[in-house]
Design an enzyme around this catalytic site. Sequence first.
Site, mmCIF file in Angstrom:
data_model
loop_
_atom_site.group_PDB
_atom_site.id
_atom_site.type_symbol
_atom_site.label_atom_id
_atom_site.label_comp_id
_atom_site.label_asym_id
_atom_site.label_seq_id
_atom_site.Cartn_x
_atom_site.Cartn_y
_atom_site.Cartn_z
ATOM 1 N N ASN A 40 0.807 -1.224 0.000
ATOM 2 C CA ASN A 40 0.000 0.000 0.000
ATOM 3 C C ASN A 40 0.840 1.273 0.000
ATOM 4 O O ASN A 40 0.299 2.353 -0.214
ATOM 5 C CB ASN A 40 -0.992 -0.010 1.166
ATOM 6 C CG ASN A 40 -2.134 -0.991 0.905
ATOM 7 O OD1 ASN A 40 -2.266 -1.509 -0.206
ATOM 8 N ND2 ASN A 40 -2.928 -1.256 1.915
ATOM 9 N N ARG A 138 -17.333 0.575 -2.113
ATOM 10 C CA ARG A 138 -16.157 1.435 -1.961
ATOM 11 C C ARG A 138 -16.248 2.572 -2.969
ATOM 12 O O ARG A 138 -15.680 2.519 -4.036
ATOM 13 C CB ARG A 138 -14.883 0.619 -2.158
ATOM 14 C CG ARG A 138 -14.739 -0.457 -1.128
ATOM 15 C CD ARG A 138 -13.558 -1.335 -1.404
ATOM 16 N NE ARG A 138 -12.321 -0.784 -0.910
ATOM 17 C CZ ARG A 138 -11.147 -1.388 -1.064
ATOM 18 N NH1 ARG A 138 -11.073 -2.539 -1.702
ATOM 19 N NH2 ARG A 138 -10.050 -0.851 -0.583
ATOM 20 N N ARG A 413 -1.902 -10.972 -5.229
ATOM 21 C CA ARG A 413 -1.980 -9.513 -5.418
ATOM 22 C C ARG A 413 -1.132 -8.785 -4.379
ATOM 23 O O ARG A 413 -0.673 -7.667 -4.637
ATOM 24 C CB ARG A 413 -3.429 -9.031 -5.253
ATOM 25 C CG ARG A 413 -4.342 -9.428 -6.374
ATOM 26 C CD ARG A 413 -5.718 -8.857 -6.167
ATOM 27 N NE ARG A 413 -5.618 -7.400 -6.025
ATOM 28 C CZ ARG A 413 -6.640 -6.585 -5.934
ATOM 29 N NH1 ARG A 413 -7.863 -7.065 -5.971
ATOM 30 N NH2 ARG A 413 -6.463 -5.287 -5.820
#
Length: 440
Positions: A40, A138, A413
């Site tokens: 992230n 989201r 991922r």
Amino acid sequence: MPNPKREKRRNNGYSFVVNYLTINGGVRLSGRVQISGAKNSALKLMAASLLGHGVTVLDNVPRISDVFTMIEVLQRLGATVAFEGNTLRIDTSGEISTVAPYDLVRRMRASINVLGPLLARSGHARVAMPGGCNIGNRTIDMHEAGLAQLGVKFTFDHGYLEGIATKLIGKKVLLDFPSRGATENLMTAAVLAEGVTVIENAAREPDIVDLASFLNSMGAQVWGAGTSTVEITGVERMESTFYRVSADPIEAGTFALAVLATGGDAELAGAQPETMEIFLEKLELAGAEWAPIDDGIRISGDHRPQAVDFATLPYPGFPTDLQPQMMAYLAAAEGTSIITENVFENRFAHAQELVRMGADIRTEGHHAVVRGVRRLQGAPVKGSDLRAGAALVVAALGAEGQTEVHDFHYVERGYEDFAGKLRGLGGDVELVEETTSLSI
Ligand code: UD1
């Protein structure tokens, strides 16, 4: 969902190569594992490299499929990218397009992070509405509302959000919720705006701090990252830079739980305990032990965990990205744990799969009641998103017998060489390629 990259067309239909992981549970994990750079952080820094006009070099970038997707996004926008080992070179000196197409953005929500840099660099961005993990609604309304306050005019057509800004002007922006993505897009737009932008109720996660340090190394003036108020004074121009991505607290937490689920003892090299405080506190309450070492932390626990209650919250609260893995660990605890998910409204899909492994879990709205069982049992299961898949691996490592974790591409991922790292700790784990055919 099969991985579209591995789809092969045949005369009578399609065949898909999909990975699954087999795990023989009950093997005690021990030794040392290197924690990779944070997914992230890396993804946001890659997007923010669009603000420079030269070659940005990022080190410690994890080789995970989300990073390869972001490479494709940057290439499609016109950047030249080379990825050797864990070093990424992104050349943004050429012409950069301002359209991020659907076929890439749908694969990964973090693609929306190109919005701020494109608006700042070119005054225009046309970005497909994002996809990502299936963990609930989201939207990006806070991104839009915040950027609109800086002067961006948005329209929405045919699945694309288009923003135009003849001039970005710094403002005070109060976020309804400390959204990471909205905070990041505001930061990357505001660095080249005229005047001062103040983001109130900003996200405080470690990747926000990483992004601010990265932007400052490009010549930006960002203060307060890591607190709820981030202040940005716009500058005229940003230079390309060199930056090392920080260690991934979620990967570190996942390995801590994997080790503990087996009653093991291991060193997590590179882990930064100061970014994992509440998580480590909950592990202590569960009866595990941890201690800082020179370059990371050591984690151990040779008995069944005690039940622990926890609630996910934005940082510095308990991270939602470790909720599934912690649930898997507590599924075999002594006593009953109550888990409350406050960040996403639909993040308990892994509970049903854990129940298939013999767990006693009931979910009701955003609460889960986990009545610990003595031992989980291996079973064929599937992860429906990145962290759900990781949770099933944690459960399988402590379980009796063999587990197959299907849909493993979700896990790929976000975890670099997950199977190899687990094997390095002694885990009996194997990645299997399976060809599935679909007739038409
Ligand atoms: C990031 C992380 C993800 C993590 C999440 C929460 C990346 C690439 N992903 O996602 O792994 O699970 O933070 O810590 O860094 N929301 C809105 N409107 C908006 C923006 C967000 O309603 O405009 C809501 C979302 O639906 C969600 C919550 O706010 O319920 C948190 O979202 P946000 O912090 O923005 O998460 P992401 O940046 O998407």
